[in-house]
Motif scaffolding. Structure first.
Motif, PDB file in Angstrom:
ATOM      1  N   TYR A 198       0.236  -1.129   0.003  1.00 22.18           N
ATOM      2  CA  TYR A 198      -0.277   0.483  -0.390  1.00 22.18           C
ATOM      3  C   TYR A 198       0.849   1.071  -0.253  1.00 22.18           C
ATOM      4  CZ  TYR A 198      -3.378   3.655   1.497  1.00 22.18           C
ATOM      5  OH  TYR A 198      -3.701   4.546   1.108  1.00 22.18           O
ATOM      6  N   SER A 199       1.715   1.246   0.757  1.00 20.88           N
ATOM      7  CA  SER A 199       2.811   2.123   0.739  1.00 20.88           C
ATOM      8  C   SER A 199       3.148   2.491  -1.036  1.00 20.88           C
ATOM      9  CB  SER A 199       3.661   2.248   1.511  1.00 20.88           C
ATOM     10  OG  SER A 199       3.468   2.381   3.023  1.00 20.88           O
ATOM     11  N   PHE A 235      -2.335   1.410   9.059  1.00 21.69           N
ATOM     12  CA  PHE A 235      -2.356   2.544   7.701  1.00 21.69           C
ATOM     13  C   PHE A 235      -1.549   3.824   8.215  1.00 21.69           C
ATOM     14  CE2 PHE A 235      -4.938   6.220   6.303  1.00 21.69           C
ATOM     15  CZ  PHE A 235      -4.884   5.470   5.309  1.00 21.69           C
ATOM     16  N   ALA A 236      -1.316   4.137   9.551  1.00 22.36           N
ATOM     17  CA  ALA A 236      -0.978   5.242   9.711  1.00 22.36           C
ATOM     18  C   ALA A 236       0.774   4.594   9.594  1.00 22.36           C
ATOM     19  CB  ALA A 236      -0.652   5.925  11.735  1.00 22.36           C
ATOM     20  N   LEU A 237       1.158   3.808   9.206  1.00 19.33           N
ATOM     21  CA  LEU A 237       2.320   3.752   9.253  1.00 19.33           C
ATOM     22  C   LEU A 237       2.751   3.252   7.987  1.00 19.33           C
ATOM     23  CD1 LEU A 237       3.502   0.505  12.134  1.00 19.33           C
ATOM     24  CD2 LEU A 237       4.108   3.374  12.112  1.00 19.33           C
ATOM     25  N   GLY A 241       5.038   6.209   5.755  1.00 17.93           N
ATOM     26  CA  GLY A 241       5.976   4.901   4.389  1.00 17.93           C
ATOM     27  C   GLY A 241       5.885   5.281   3.243  1.00 17.93           C
ATOM     28  N   ALA A 242       4.673   6.248   2.488  1.00 20.13           N
ATOM     29  CA  ALA A 242       3.939   6.547   1.414  1.00 20.13           C
ATOM     30  C   ALA A 242       4.911   7.820   1.184  1.00 20.13           C
ATOM     31  CB  ALA A 242       3.283   6.591   1.123  1.00 20.13           C
ATOM     32  N   LEU A 245       8.692   7.507   0.631  1.00 16.65           N
ATOM     33  CA  LEU A 245       9.227   7.742  -0.158  1.00 16.65           C
ATOM     34  C   LEU A 245       8.838   8.559  -1.381  1.00 16.65           C
ATOM     35  CD1 LEU A 245       7.346   4.042  -1.165  1.00 16.65           C
ATOM     36  CD2 LEU A 245      10.003   4.611  -0.681  1.00 16.65           C
ATOM     37  N   PHE A 246       8.042   9.658  -0.814  1.00 22.31           N
ATOM     38  CA  PHE A 246       7.307  10.467  -1.598  1.00 22.31           C
ATOM     39  C   PHE A 246       8.544  11.936  -1.055  1.00 22.31           C
ATOM     40  CE2 PHE A 246       4.329  14.661  -3.013  1.00 22.31           C
ATOM     41  CZ  PHE A 246       4.416  13.853  -4.491  1.00 22.31           C
ATOM     42  N   SER A 247       9.368  11.459  -0.548  1.00 17.79           N
ATOM     43  CA  SER A 247      10.100  12.818   0.236  1.00 17.79           C
ATOM     44  C   SER A 247      11.005  13.392  -0.897  1.00 17.79           C
ATOM     45  CB  SER A 247      10.695  12.786   1.301  1.00 17.79           C
ATOM     46  OG  SER A 247      11.868  11.739   1.259  1.00 17.79           O
TER      47      SER A 247
END
Length: 529
Positions: A198-199, A235-237, A241-242, A245-247
């Motif tokens: 999901y991330s 879900f929060a974790l 994480g997403a 990765l988008f940072s």
């Protein structure tokens, strides 16, 4: 059973036929529609140009041809990924995934309207199996529902429109579908790998559009409503994480925050609430039928509100009869994003809710909502009346196909914004001899629209581009313009231009359609002193 075996087989073959037609639609006439302002800036950024840089070169008052303007749509010999990246960073409101793919396409196969739109068409086709899989995952015991939802999505006019635009929107739809599918898998089979999936899916969507935050909001509400607190933590974790990765792009956004505010300032400008309300309905009616009718047409006054009311009624009925997690997710995705967008405009006085593309997190699941409603209606309808329901479903599909056909045959459409009238303007100018001179004054969309128009003008058509400040300072060389052997036209002049014309000049609006007085194209008849 909803259908007997023969009926299911017939429906499946019909679905396959319509699906093949829809795929053909996505790759048909890719170069026919006007290449509008936003698409022009796709080509500029991929080629490594900055808008201000090109404006400084062109808005000098010198004579350029249409061909001269179009050179900025091609990759220059010294183009590099570094230059393209710098241009993309200058517009941090658009994450870079689609544009980097376009850069690769341009380097390998050359920059072209068909090529850049072809990337969008590929993702438009890729979305089709994902919608089918989503339908099967949401309603595993009702396969026919997935087929109906797939066909409605495939022939949806709004999905075709954004599958033929040289922008990131069809890529974003694919990302949102992947994110939703991975969320379903994670909540049904929770473990590290599924939540990591999901991330990754949410990250893919984020690299398509920043508006993915609305998809994430709908996912959050779904998880809170249907899952245990332990899943809330997962879900929060996964969402965190997403963001990690988008940072890289979040860092770009932070470093260029002032630029972001500048280029998105238009969303904060107010718009009449009556017009916005009409557009809200049109966003959703365009998922079923869209003949590009004007806002004051009886159709747009009646049908879009009925569609909204119908979807609201369908949502309430489905929630009452099917409160399973799959239905809750579908309805969260249907209503959370639009309510957030509309609520923001109501509270802050903006106009972003008038733009259809920002509703895509909701629009992409409307076909599945309608399919679920037909399924429920079929189960509850007497057998002798089911032909009526089947006829309604067939009519909706037929209207979708007809809308797609009309869209493909038209040189322009409502999503082309400020460049909507360029095909008519070019046709008018191309019929005039000797060559007319086209004068353009700088403005918010002047550069993009002038290049957009150049695609359809005769290559040698002369243009002179002036800064608006030169007009107000009295520095426009009207004597030189008066000496031009042909007619002189102003392209999309601002109202202030009229105040600074020389004495005796006549302002003659060229109508784009009967009764038009919008000053899209104005002939300026300069009298001799």
């Amino acid at each position: 059973m909803w259908f007997n075996v023969a009926a299911r087989t017939w429906l499946r073959w019909l679905a396959i036929a319509l699906l093949g037609l829809a795929i053909g639609f996505r790759f048909s006439h890719l170069g026919y529609k006007v290449y509008w302002h936003d698409e022009v800036f796709t080509s500029l950024r991929v080629a490594g140009y900055f808008g201000q840089e090109v404006s400084d070169r062109l808005f000098t008052g010198e004579i350029f041809s249409a061909t001269d303007l179009l050179q900025y749509q091609q990759l220059p010999p010294d183009v590099s990924l570094a230059k393209t990246w710098a241009s993309l960073v200058d517009h941090p409101e658009h994450p870079p995934a689609y544009y980097l793919l376009a850069y690769g396409w341009g380097r390998l196969l050359g920059a072209s309207v068909t090529g850049y739109r072809g990337i969008a068409a590929l993702f438009g086709v890729l979305a089709l199996p994902l919608v089918f899989i989503l339908g099967r995952r949401l309603f595993p015991g009702r396969p026919v529902l997935a087929w109906v939802g797939l066909v409605l999505f495939a022939v949806s006019p709004v999905q075709l429109i954004y599958s033929q635009e040289a922008r990131e929107y069809s890529f974003w739809v694919v990302g949102m579908l992947v994110a939703t599918l991975t969320l379903l898998r994670a909540v049904r089979h929770p473990n590290r790998s599924t939540w990591l999936g999901y991330s990754v899916g949410l990250t893919l969507s984020l690299y398509g559009s920043l508006v993915t935050v609305l998809l994430g909001l709908s996912h959050l509400i779904f998880v809170v409503l249907t899952q245990k607190p332990r899943q809330w933590l997962n879900f929060a974790l996964a969402s965190s994480g997403a963001l990690v990765l988008f940072s890289p792009w979040l860092w770009v956004l932070g470093q260029n925050w002032h630029r972001f505010q500048t280029v998105t300032a238009w969303t904060q400008k107010s718009s009449p609430m009556g017009i916005l309300a009409k557009l809200w309905g049109l966003h959703y009616s365009a998922t079923l039928v869209d003949f590009n009718l004007p806002l004051n047409h009886p159709f747009t006054m009646l049908v879009p509100p009925l569609v909204i009311l119908g979807l609201l009624g369908i949502s309430v009925a489905l929630l009452r009869s099917h409160a399973d997690p799959g239905m809750v997710l579908l309805l969260c995705m249907s209503w959370v994003p639009p309510l957030a967008i509309i609520g923001n405009d109501l509270l802050r006085g903006g106009q972003i809710s008038g733009t259809t593309r920002y509703f895509l997190p909701s629009l992409m699941v409307v076909p599945l909502v309608i399919a679920a409603a037909f399924h429920q209606g079929w189960r509850q309808t007497l057998p002798r009346r089911r032909w009526l329901l089947a006829g309604c479903l067939g009519l909706v599909m037929l209207l979708g196909v007809a809308s797609c056909g009309r869209y493909l045959q038209s040189p322009t459409w409502w999503n082309k914004g400020a460049s909507y009238h360029n095909p008519t303007i070019a046709q008018t100018l191309n019929q005039i001899t000797p060559l007319p001179l086209l004068v353009v004054f700088s403005g918010d969309t002047a550069l993009g629209n002038a290049i957009s128009l150049s695609y359809r003008l005769r290559p040698e058509t002369p243009m002179r581009l002036f800064l608006q400040d030169e007009l107000t300072a009295g520095q426009v060389p009207w004597e030189e313009l008066r000496a031009w052997p042909g007619a002189v036209f102003l392209y999309q002049p601002a109202p202030v231009v009229r105040e600074y014309l020389p004495a005796g000049a006549q302002w003659v609006t060229i109508p784009m359609f009967p009764g038009d007085e919008s000053d899209q194209l104005v002939e300026v008849r300069l009298a001799n002193p």
